[in-house]
Design an enzyme around this catalytic site. Structure first.
Site, PDB file in Angstrom:
ATOM      1  N   ASN A   9       0.805  -1.216   0.000  1.00 49.19           N
ATOM      2  CA  ASN A   9       0.000   0.000   0.000  1.00 49.19           C
ATOM      3  C   ASN A   9       0.838   1.267   0.000  1.00 49.19           C
ATOM      4  O   ASN A   9       0.387   2.318  -0.454  1.00 49.19           O
ATOM      5  CB  ASN A   9      -0.930   0.008   1.221  1.00 49.19           C
ATOM      6  CG  ASN A   9      -2.030  -1.023   1.111  1.00 49.19           C
ATOM      7  OD1 ASN A   9      -2.882  -0.934   0.245  1.00 49.19           O
ATOM      8  ND2 ASN A   9      -2.003  -2.025   1.978  1.00 49.19           N
ATOM      9  N   ASP A 109       0.434 -11.265   0.189  1.00 51.81           N
ATOM     10  CA  ASP A 109       1.662 -11.037   0.960  1.00 51.81           C
ATOM     11  C   ASP A 109       1.703 -11.936   2.196  1.00 51.81           C
ATOM     12  O   ASP A 109       2.772 -12.411   2.591  1.00 51.81           O
ATOM     13  CB  ASP A 109       1.793  -9.567   1.355  1.00 51.81           C
ATOM     14  CG  ASP A 109       0.591  -9.041   2.129  1.00 51.81           C
ATOM     15  OD1 ASP A 109      -0.534  -9.560   1.958  1.00 51.81           O
ATOM     16  OD2 ASP A 109       0.773  -8.073   2.899  1.00 51.81           O
ATOM     17  N   THR A 132       2.374  -0.985   6.518  1.00 53.20           N
ATOM     18  CA  THR A 132       1.258  -0.051   6.633  1.00 53.20           C
ATOM     19  C   THR A 132       0.257  -0.561   7.657  1.00 53.20           C
ATOM     20  O   THR A 132      -0.247   0.193   8.500  1.00 53.20           O
ATOM     21  CB  THR A 132       0.575   0.127   5.270  1.00 53.20           C
ATOM     22  OG1 THR A 132       1.553   0.523   4.300  1.00 53.20           O
ATOM     23  CG2 THR A 132      -0.517   1.169   5.341  1.00 53.20           C
TER      24      THR A 132
END
Length: 254
Positions: A9, A109, A132
């Protein structure tokens, strides 16, 4: 050399792997305004800066949690290497058994992290990826994905504090000095970092009561600040996602 790309992100990270050793890591902002041509030019320039001819790469593999970036970056890699990149998705053979987990919205991920941790340490494992968001992903000794948790990342938590509390300023995280803060900024910093450490310690205690002893693996940019504060044993793998991408790429070669 294998080109491995992790689209997050905040950043798009590209590593050139020789075996499991990154020869370089390039990090770029996750800019959804760039099209495939722009990504091609940017990545070509950065690879040239590393002295790398992408046409000589063995291949490319990519995982993404930003759908808007998946297609243009994939197209850029294909153009640069002359090969079709492996994009890790829900149907990609990874070696990780998702068991009964609802994988429709599962970030790849987290799958990649578990694949790498299992290959490196065996199971059971618990991976905390501190980016993030802070994600926990766990797998048992048989390589079955158990599930996990998603917590606000350190930067997100501090941004929310600054945005919602008039007297709390934006801050930059640095290693804490001592246990307690002595002014507003240091109190925010200490609270964020020790709070994250305490959350990890508490979660691990609960996991081990349920699943027994396990290997705890830390990765992600903020892990460097939190790991020294932990009072539990952990492994630190800053390149865990790249190692998992390489492992998955090898498993999918004919």
């Amino acid at each position: 050399m294998l080109l491995a790309v992790d689209i997050g992100n905040t950043t798009v990270a590209l590593a050139g792997l020789r075996g499991d050793v990154p020869a370089f890591v390039i990090r770029l902002p996750s800019d959804c305004g760039r099209d495939a041509a722009a990504w091609t030019n940017t990545l070509r320039q950065r690879l040239e800066g590393e002295g790398v001819d992408p046409r000589e790469a063995d291949g490319a593999v990519l995982s993404s949690v930003v759908p808007a970036l998946t297609r243009p970056v994939t197209a850029a890699l294909a153009s640069l290497t002359g090969r079709t990149p492996l994009v890790v998705g829900r149907t990609t053979p990874t070696g990780l058994d998702l068991g009964g987990y609802d994988a429709f919205h599962l970030g790849m991920d987290r799958v990649v992290d578990c694949v790498a941790a299992l290959a490196r340490y065996g199971g059971p494992v618990a991976v905390f990826d501190m980016g993030t968001a802070t994600t926990l992903s766990a797998a048992d000794k048989n390589g079955v994905f158990l599930g996990g948790m998603i917590l606000p990342g350190l930067a997100l938590s501090l941004e929310a504090l600054s945005a919602k509390a008039a007297q709390l300023p934006p801050i930059t995280l640095t290693p804490p000095e001592g246990l307690m803060g002595t002014d507003t900024v240091s109190c925010m910093k200490h609270g964020a970092l020790y709070g994250a450490a305490g959350a990890i310690e508490g979660i691990v205690r609960r996991l081990e009561r349920t699943y027994g002893p396990l290997t705890v693996v830390l990765t992600g940019g903020n892990s460097t600040l939190v790991r020294p504060l932990l009072e539990i044993s952990t492994a630190w793998e800053p390149n865990l996602t790249f190692l998992g991408l390489a492992e998955i790429w090898r498993r999918n070669q004919c």
